[in-house]
Design an enzyme around this catalytic site. Sequence first.
Site, PDB file in Angstrom:
ATOM      1  N   SER A  35       1.670  -5.331  -3.876  1.00  0.00           N
ATOM      2  CA  SER A  35       1.197  -5.992  -2.727  1.00  0.00           C
ATOM      3  C   SER A  35       2.158  -7.032  -2.332  1.00  0.00           C
ATOM      4  O   SER A  35       2.960  -7.188  -3.225  1.00  0.00           O
ATOM      5  CB  SER A  35      -0.179  -6.562  -3.230  1.00  0.00           C
ATOM      6  OG  SER A  35      -0.599  -7.465  -1.964  1.00  0.00           O
ATOM      7  N   TYR A  56      -5.515 -11.374  -8.898  1.00  0.00           N
ATOM      8  CA  TYR A  56      -4.979 -10.307  -8.180  1.00  0.00           C
ATOM      9  C   TYR A  56      -3.564 -10.597  -7.871  1.00  0.00           C
ATOM     10  O   TYR A  56      -2.918  -9.586  -8.255  1.00  0.00           O
ATOM     11  CB  TYR A  56      -5.591 -10.463  -6.886  1.00  0.00           C
ATOM     12  CG  TYR A  56      -5.191  -9.134  -5.991  1.00  0.00           C
ATOM     13  CD1 TYR A  56      -5.784  -7.947  -6.244  1.00  0.00           C
ATOM     14  CD2 TYR A  56      -4.180  -9.391  -4.790  1.00  0.00           C
ATOM     15  CE1 TYR A  56      -5.174  -6.994  -5.345  1.00  0.00           C
ATOM     16  CE2 TYR A  56      -3.948  -8.374  -3.928  1.00  0.00           C
ATOM     17  CZ  TYR A  56      -4.614  -7.010  -4.279  1.00  0.00           C
ATOM     18  OH  TYR A  56      -4.162  -5.896  -3.371  1.00  0.00           O
TER      19      TYR A  56
HETATM   20  P1  NDP Z   1     -10.689   0.261  -1.539  1.00  0.00           P
HETATM   21  O1  NDP Z   1     -11.590  -0.666  -2.508  1.00  0.00           O
HETATM   22  O2  NDP Z   1     -10.883   0.789  -0.416  1.00  0.00           O
HETATM   23  O3  NDP Z   1     -10.041   1.405  -2.618  1.00  0.00           O
HETATM   24  C1  NDP Z   1      -9.862   1.329  -4.212  1.00  0.00           C
HETATM   25  C2  NDP Z   1     -10.437   2.539  -4.697  1.00  0.00           C
HETATM   26  O4  NDP Z   1     -10.152   2.575  -6.097  1.00  0.00           O
HETATM   27  C3  NDP Z   1     -12.050   2.720  -4.606  1.00  0.00           C
HETATM   28  O5  NDP Z   1     -12.195   4.203  -4.307  1.00  0.00           O
HETATM   29  C4  NDP Z   1     -12.499   2.307  -5.957  1.00  0.00           C
HETATM   30  O6  NDP Z   1     -13.895   2.811  -6.358  1.00  0.00           O
HETATM   31  C5  NDP Z   1     -11.103   2.620  -6.921  1.00  0.00           C
HETATM   32  N1  NDP Z   1     -11.390   1.964  -7.978  1.00  0.00           N
HETATM   33  C6  NDP Z   1     -11.697   0.890  -8.392  1.00  0.00           C
HETATM   34  N2  NDP Z   1     -11.885   0.327  -9.784  1.00  0.00           N
HETATM   35  C7  NDP Z   1     -11.657   2.004 -10.370  1.00  0.00           C
HETATM   36  C8  NDP Z   1     -11.461   2.288 -11.610  1.00  0.00           C
HETATM   37  N3  NDP Z   1     -11.753   1.486 -12.794  1.00  0.00           N
HETATM   38  N4  NDP Z   1     -11.298   3.476 -11.838  1.00  0.00           N
HETATM   39  C9  NDP Z   1     -11.199   4.371 -10.748  1.00  0.00           C
HETATM   40  N5  NDP Z   1     -11.113   4.043  -9.618  1.00  0.00           N
HETATM   41  C10 NDP Z   1     -11.213   2.812  -9.305  1.00  0.00           C
HETATM   42  O7  NDP Z   1      -8.948  -0.562  -1.596  1.00  0.00           O
HETATM   43  P2  NDP Z   1      -7.789  -0.112  -0.834  1.00  0.00           P
HETATM   44  O8  NDP Z   1      -7.701   1.260  -0.390  1.00  0.00           O
HETATM   45  O9  NDP Z   1      -7.742  -1.171   0.075  1.00  0.00           O
HETATM   46  O10 NDP Z   1      -6.502  -0.356  -1.947  1.00  0.00           O
HETATM   47  C11 NDP Z   1      -5.923   0.508  -2.384  1.00  0.00           C
HETATM   48  C12 NDP Z   1      -4.915  -0.034  -3.226  1.00  0.00           C
HETATM   49  O11 NDP Z   1      -4.012  -0.785  -2.290  1.00  0.00           O
HETATM   50  C13 NDP Z   1      -5.107  -1.063  -4.285  1.00  0.00           C
HETATM   51  O12 NDP Z   1      -4.182  -1.204  -5.378  1.00  0.00           O
HETATM   52  C14 NDP Z   1      -4.971  -2.397  -3.634  1.00  0.00           C
HETATM   53  O13 NDP Z   1      -4.770  -3.560  -4.286  1.00  0.00           O
HETATM   54  C15 NDP Z   1      -3.720  -2.113  -2.787  1.00  0.00           C
HETATM   55  N6  NDP Z   1      -3.786  -3.128  -1.471  1.00  0.00           N
HETATM   56  C16 NDP Z   1      -4.518  -3.045  -0.530  1.00  0.00           C
HETATM   57  C17 NDP Z   1      -4.403  -3.997   0.634  1.00  0.00           C
HETATM   58  C18 NDP Z   1      -5.292  -3.809   1.585  1.00  0.00           C
HETATM   59  O14 NDP Z   1      -5.149  -4.926   2.321  1.00  0.00           O
HETATM   60  N7  NDP Z   1      -6.423  -3.080   1.663  1.00  0.00           N
HETATM   61  C19 NDP Z   1      -3.257  -4.822   0.536  1.00  0.00           C
HETATM   62  C20 NDP Z   1      -2.236  -4.745  -0.588  1.00  0.00           C
HETATM   63  C21 NDP Z   1      -2.564  -3.861  -1.417  1.00  0.00           C
HETATM   64  P3  NDP Z   1     -15.027   1.765  -5.941  1.00  0.00           P
HETATM   65  O15 NDP Z   1     -15.379   1.961  -4.741  1.00  0.00           O
HETATM   66  O16 NDP Z   1     -15.973   2.795  -7.000  1.00  0.00           O
HETATM   67  O17 NDP Z   1     -14.832   0.572  -6.428  1.00  0.00           O
END
Ligand code: NDP
Length: 252
Positions: free
Chosen positions: A134, A147
């Site tokens: 990030s 984070y």
């Molecule tokens: P979301 O919350 O939309 O998606 C994250 C996904 O990860 C969800 O489906 C969630 O499932 C899943 N997840 C969480 N915990 C676990 C676990 N223990 N095992 C398996 N799956 C898990 O987030 P984003 O799509 O926005 O984020 C994706 C990546 O991008 C992340 O690493 C985030 O840190 C990074 N990112 C995002 C930014 C943004 O602005 N959106 C900015 C910078 C980085 P559930 O719904 O069940 O929790």
Amino acid sequence: MTDKKPLSGRIAAVTGGTGGIGKAICERFRREGAVVYALDRATMALDGIEVLKMDVTDPKQVDMAFGQIRERSEKLDILVNAAGIEIEKTIEDTSLEEWNHIFAINVTGTFLASKSALPLMRKSGGGSIINFGSYDGFIADPGLAAYCATKGAVHALTRAMACDYGPEGIRVNAICPGYIDTPMLQSFFQDNGDINTLEKAIRDVHPMRRYGTPDDVAGLVNWLAGDEARYASGQLWVLDGGLTAQVQQMRL
Ligand code: NDP
């Protein structure tokens, strides 16, 4: 005669594959011709994509999910480590349990999934691993301490993995997004006051005057996964609409 798609014959796995960014990546890979496995805690139907239940913090579930990929597809070409969570707190407000929990998902989850993917990538003779860092791994948003720390760790792990596995033809990169419109961002907005004011303020501080979409991210992931990026490894690819090119960030 049918045109061969760029990722035809490739096998891809995406952790967090039903989340905001993960789902867009899975769908893009499918359109490019790959066989796609979405690995996530919750299973939801995704058109043309196999969804496997996997908690990235549980080594047994990770082993089992990659075992299923091995049984069905024998090899793996692409791994995207997109599972992640955010905790909006300073370190004083963060409990040890919360600190360990976010590290278990964002960092240990990347470690465990990559460990299980590597033997399958060797069967392919190489591969591409794309981690999720990030811009918060470079600079800090206030109130996101744990984070930020996890994303800095993912950046360092990305470089280390690229050094270790480059000789085997396995490339490792990290994408470092800015603000991307997903459930994670919406929950951040909701926790920080009036949504409309905040959304406009965030858009206006970006040189591109908008925040990113999951499809914007899927485009860069798709490039890093494919042959056009064959010499790209060990790098942290910031994708933020120019946000961090500016001297001053907005204050939330
Ligand atoms: P979301 O919350 O939309 O998606 C994250 C996904 O990860 C969800 O489906 C969630 O499932 C899943 N997840 C969480 N915990 C676990 C676990 N223990 N095992 C398996 N799956 C898990 O987030 P984003 O799509 O926005 O984020 C994706 C990546 O991008 C992340 O690493 C985030 O840190 C990074 N990112 C995002 C930014 C943004 O602005 N959106 C900015 C910078 C980085 P559930 O719904 O069940 O929790």
